[in-house]
Design an enzyme around this catalytic site. Sequence first.
Site, PDB file in Angstrom:
ATOM      1  N   GLU A  53      -5.853  -0.438  -7.858  1.00  0.00           N
ATOM      2  CA  GLU A  53      -4.853   0.534  -8.331  1.00  0.00           C
ATOM      3  C   GLU A  53      -3.730  -0.278  -8.989  1.00  0.00           C
ATOM      4  O   GLU A  53      -3.140  -1.158  -8.343  1.00  0.00           O
ATOM      5  CB  GLU A  53      -4.283   1.351  -7.170  1.00  0.00           C
ATOM      6  CG  GLU A  53      -5.157   2.517  -6.744  1.00  0.00           C
ATOM      7  CD  GLU A  53      -4.491   3.410  -5.687  1.00  0.00           C
ATOM      8  OE1 GLU A  53      -4.801   4.603  -5.646  1.00  0.00           O
ATOM      9  OE2 GLU A  53      -3.671   2.920  -4.879  1.00  0.00           O
TER      10      GLU A  53
ATOM     11  N   SER B 226       0.822  -1.215   0.000  1.00  0.00           N
ATOM     12  CA  SER B 226       0.000   0.000   0.000  1.00  0.00           C
ATOM     13  C   SER B 226       0.850   1.256   0.000  1.00  0.00           C
ATOM     14  O   SER B 226       0.335   2.334  -0.304  1.00  0.00           O
ATOM     15  CB  SER B 226      -0.950   0.054   1.198  1.00  0.00           C
ATOM     16  OG  SER B 226      -0.790  -0.988   2.071  1.00  0.00           O
TER      17      SER B 226
ATOM     18  N   HIS C 110      -2.609  -3.031  -6.349  1.00  0.00           N
ATOM     19  CA  HIS C 110      -3.046  -2.620  -5.012  1.00  0.00           C
ATOM     20  C   HIS C 110      -4.548  -2.817  -4.867  1.00  0.00           C
ATOM     21  O   HIS C 110      -5.343  -2.029  -5.381  1.00  0.00           O
ATOM     22  CB  HIS C 110      -2.644  -1.153  -4.775  1.00  0.00           C
ATOM     23  CG  HIS C 110      -2.982  -0.659  -3.416  1.00  0.00           C
ATOM     24  ND1 HIS C 110      -3.404   0.619  -3.163  1.00  0.00           N
ATOM     25  CD2 HIS C 110      -2.978  -1.288  -2.216  1.00  0.00           C
ATOM     26  CE1 HIS C 110      -3.636   0.755  -1.873  1.00  0.00           C
ATOM     27  NE2 HIS C 110      -3.391  -0.384  -1.282  1.00  0.00           N
TER      28      HIS C 110
ATOM     29  N   ASN D 132      -4.421   6.318  -0.988  1.00  0.00           N
ATOM     30  CA  ASN D 132      -3.948   6.478   0.392  1.00  0.00           C
ATOM     31  C   ASN D 132      -3.186   7.789   0.592  1.00  0.00           C
ATOM     32  O   ASN D 132      -3.174   8.336   1.690  1.00  0.00           O
ATOM     33  CB  ASN D 132      -3.088   5.282   0.803  1.00  0.00           C
ATOM     34  CG  ASN D 132      -3.948   4.059   1.053  1.00  0.00           C
ATOM     35  OD1 ASN D 132      -5.160   4.170   1.250  1.00  0.00           O
ATOM     36  ND2 ASN D 132      -3.352   2.878   1.024  1.00  0.00           N
TER      37      ASN D 132
HETATM   38  P1  NAI Z   1      -1.721  -9.862   7.145  1.00  0.00           P
HETATM   39  O1  NAI Z   1      -0.816  -9.727   8.306  1.00  0.00           O
HETATM   40  O2  NAI Z   1      -3.147 -10.155   7.382  1.00  0.00           O
HETATM   41  O3  NAI Z   1      -1.179 -11.014   6.184  1.00  0.00           O
HETATM   42  C1  NAI Z   1       0.150 -11.150   5.826  1.00  0.00           C
HETATM   43  C2  NAI Z   1       0.392 -12.630   5.619  1.00  0.00           C
HETATM   44  O4  NAI Z   1       1.656 -12.806   5.029  1.00  0.00           O
HETATM   45  C3  NAI Z   1       0.400 -13.415   6.921  1.00  0.00           C
HETATM   46  O5  NAI Z   1      -0.500 -14.506   6.788  1.00  0.00           O
HETATM   47  C4  NAI Z   1       1.846 -13.876   7.063  1.00  0.00           C
HETATM   48  O6  NAI Z   1       1.941 -15.164   7.666  1.00  0.00           O
HETATM   49  C5  NAI Z   1       2.290 -13.915   5.632  1.00  0.00           C
HETATM   50  N1  NAI Z   1       3.730 -13.729   5.463  1.00  0.00           N
HETATM   51  C6  NAI Z   1       4.528 -12.838   6.084  1.00  0.00           C
HETATM   52  N2  NAI Z   1       5.785 -12.928   5.609  1.00  0.00           N
HETATM   53  C7  NAI Z   1       5.760 -13.883   4.652  1.00  0.00           C
HETATM   54  C8  NAI Z   1       6.743 -14.432   3.788  1.00  0.00           C
HETATM   55  N3  NAI Z   1       7.989 -13.986   3.812  1.00  0.00           N
HETATM   56  N4  NAI Z   1       6.361 -15.378   2.929  1.00  0.00           N
HETATM   57  C9  NAI Z   1       5.102 -15.837   2.890  1.00  0.00           C
HETATM   58  N5  NAI Z   1       4.121 -15.362   3.697  1.00  0.00           N
HETATM   59  C10 NAI Z   1       4.469 -14.408   4.557  1.00  0.00           C
HETATM   60  O7  NAI Z   1      -1.512  -8.566   6.298  1.00  0.00           O
HETATM   61  P2  NAI Z   1      -2.472  -7.943   5.207  1.00  0.00           P
HETATM   62  O8  NAI Z   1      -3.362  -6.961   5.847  1.00  0.00           O
HETATM   63  O9  NAI Z   1      -3.047  -9.029   4.399  1.00  0.00           O
HETATM   64  O10 NAI Z   1      -1.445  -7.082   4.343  1.00  0.00           O
HETATM   65  C11 NAI Z   1      -0.627  -7.688   3.370  1.00  0.00           C
HETATM   66  C12 NAI Z   1      -0.144  -6.636   2.411  1.00  0.00           C
HETATM   67  O11 NAI Z   1      -1.271  -6.011   1.799  1.00  0.00           O
HETATM   68  C13 NAI Z   1       0.662  -5.514   3.027  1.00  0.00           C
HETATM   69  O12 NAI Z   1       1.649  -5.134   2.116  1.00  0.00           O
HETATM   70  C14 NAI Z   1      -0.352  -4.404   3.208  1.00  0.00           C
HETATM   71  O13 NAI Z   1       0.230  -3.117   3.208  1.00  0.00           O
HETATM   72  C15 NAI Z   1      -1.193  -4.595   1.952  1.00  0.00           C
HETATM   73  N6  NAI Z   1      -2.532  -4.046   2.027  1.00  0.00           N
HETATM   74  C16 NAI Z   1      -3.280  -4.220   3.147  1.00  0.00           C
HETATM   75  C17 NAI Z   1      -4.565  -3.705   3.192  1.00  0.00           C
HETATM   76  C18 NAI Z   1      -5.424  -3.907   4.404  1.00  0.00           C
HETATM   77  O14 NAI Z   1      -6.414  -3.189   4.547  1.00  0.00           O
HETATM   78  N7  NAI Z   1      -5.121  -4.847   5.267  1.00  0.00           N
HETATM   79  C19 NAI Z   1      -5.136  -2.961   2.052  1.00  0.00           C
HETATM   80  C20 NAI Z   1      -4.274  -2.917   0.901  1.00  0.00           C
HETATM   81  C21 NAI Z   1      -3.017  -3.416   0.916  1.00  0.00           C
END
Ligand code: NAI
Length: 700
Positions: free
Chosen positions: A441, A408, A429, A479
């Site tokens: 995006e 993001s 995104h 954002n």
């Molecule tokens: P989250 O914490 O829910 O999920 C991340 C997942 O990635 C976890 O299940 C974790 O175990 C896994 N993980 C971490 N390191 C890893 C690796 N090296 N290899 C494989 N799996 C790995 O986080 P979320 O919210 O899903 O965010 C993920 C990405 O999406 C971030 O970059 C965030 O900025 C972006 N994002 C999040 C939004 C939101 O509202 N939560 C909206 C738009 C983008």
Amino acid sequence: MSNNVIKHTVQDGVCIISLASKPVNALSKAVRVGVIEAMNAALNDDSVVGIVICSELALFSAGADISEFSGGDLSPMLPEVLAVVEGSTKPVVAALNGGAFGGGLELALACHYRVSVAKNKVGLPEVHLGILPGAGGTQRLPRLVAPELALQMIVTGAPTKVELLQGLFTSLVSPEALLSTAVNLAKDAAGKNIPATCNVALEMTPQLEEMFSQTSAQTAKQARGFFAPLKCVEAVKAAFTIPFDEGLKEEGRLFMQCMKTPQARAQQHFFFAERAAASVPSIPKDTPVRDIKKVGIIGGGTMGGGIAMNFANVGLPVVILELEQAALDKGLALIRKNYENSAKKGKLTQEQVEQRMSLLTGTTSYDDLGDVDLVIEAVFEKMEVKKAVFEALDKVCKPGAILASNTSTLDVDEIAECTSRPQDVIGLHFFSPANVMKLLEIVRSKHTANDVIKTSMVLSKTIRKVGVLVGVCFGFVGNRMIEVYSREANRLVLEGVSPERIDKIIYDFGLPMGPFTMGDMAGLDIGYFVRQSRIEFIAHDPSYCTIADELVEAGRVGLKAGKGVYLYEKGSRQPIFDPSIMDIAKRKADELGIEQRDISDEEIVERCIYPLINEGANILMEGIAQRSSDIDVIYVYGYGFPVHKGGPMQYADEIGLSKIVERMKYYESAFGDYGKHWFTPSPLLVELANKNETFASHKA
Ligand code: NAI
Ligand code: 3HC
């Protein structure tokens, strides 16, 4: 004789008038003139006994030409054309090979008979353009189908299957049989009594009165803030209370009333904005599209799971990678739970749930990603974690695979540069919840190849998203803009306005919720970590989101903790105002020397929305967005900005850019250092205002 958009020929005593105005048979001036000419030719030809109106294109017609609404030559008006059709002394049959919408359906309603291919949909979607059907639709449709159905179709604008429209069609047939059925019908009807819809008598009853008042009440709630839907109810009601000719006049009056509103301008702007977003003029038209048959997702958390669902929903197999089996199992179980919930609500069958789940496989090994055509990374928002993932992908993915990040905020250029194939790297995104939100995006890095961009744009359509191309900067478009809005909302609390009041004012402005309800829902910790990562950018302003920082540090991270800016009872999502927030605000304001004062509703709207517009202008100036209407699309689909205001940039155009500059300058000088830091008008905004131009007219 034919013009280039209307063709007519006589076959076996029937004049076949074909609409052939690419791409969608919009009823432009040329089409309207052509239909009248063709009708007159048929009426004056003694060898003709009946008339069929059909289409040469895939659609029957998409209705009035919307581009003419903002200043085209509207003569002859569509109702005049339809009067010629309905008044014809020879029977006229509409043959619907494809969808008929708006004026296109109204044309069919003015015909004496209608036949359609069985798998067709028709509708009166004018309400989505801020108007109502203005060529007799509100008066003719209730004369042909059940009043409830006619009313719902017009108020919601939803396309409806022809098989549900008893009474509208003489027959529903196969595509092959359509024309011959229509021609035979015209011939059979020749010389007999012609059943004109306008002659059907309607009467108001107490039950119908009740239906209209219930629909008005529901519509006022469901279409909060919209002007046209209630006018649709009024127009349909008129069909039951006054004779047809007067009803047409009443419809015309209400149509014009709607057409003159800023909402109609905004919604019509948005119609074209949404379609313009798909176009990337800098990419040659013949750029190839890469084949995407299998997708990999790295990280099966909140976003990864939702993203994976989008692909399974359209039949594409997905492999999800997590480093730990437990995390993988958790991610897959959550996806299943989401699908099961949809099944419980009747949106999916159990069979569909299983079919979608069967497309999703999990792995903990990068070796299983060798055959994917696209990978989307959705791991923690940390540059070093992202880089490790992309380095691993670079080793295992086949040449030509697209490597995408769902970051993001992070720099997609930098992510691309850690691979040996930066041209294949792009940002995709998604917005949360990723399986629901329509916006995508598409972040182009300075290295991204044209075919990767084009493939991503096409892909967004495949997964039923609206893709908008943006460039690399902190927060991209959405954002980056929301940041200034949240900052200002937080500052207003320091100045003594309650979060509850700010939320209410923003809700009344038309957003689905105000900034504090939204912040609590997303989690206040997200913004906190972003601020921590950009401390140098905000260090000069000690007031910057300082209350939010204190709340997070005290564990009040929002809804998930049962307490954030608001308090929540266990299991409830209903925010409860906490007066102690105002004590924190008072203490902090005293410490920072910020005066608390009475602030008007108008100032609250200006302070939240004008800096957002100003940031949009900077984004446009820097070329991060291709056009101002793309910013509108992002804001409507990503943040719920009311479509009846057209998006922030259209809203600014409607207010007038000089007024925005004037108010930005006022706040710039009224708030000392704070004003100088945050309220300096964007050079592009000033330039356009000085030239008396609009964002819409600005060419990047
Ligand atoms: P989250 O914490 O829910 O999920 C991340 C997942 O990635 C976890 O299940 C974790 O175990 C896994 N993980 C971490 N390191 C890893 C690796 N090296 N290899 C494989 N799996 C790995 O986080 P979320 O919210 O899903 O965010 C993920 C990405 O999406 C971030 O970059 C965030 O900025 C972006 N994002 C999040 C939004 C939101 O509202 N939560 C909206 C738009 C983008
Ligand atoms: N007027 C002008 N242009 C139109 C148009 C219309 N009614 N409908 C579609 N177009 C244009 C689009 O802008 C697009 O142009 P572009 O290629 O330059 O971007 C092109 O036609 C193709 O449109 P889509 O990409 O939307 O094509 P789809 O096949 O995906 O969808 C459709 C077809 C479902 C018909 C969709 O275009 C649509 O919903 N159109 C608008 C329908 C509508 O709102 N009709 C009511 C018009 S108002 C009216 O009739 C008033 C009357 O009551 C007096």
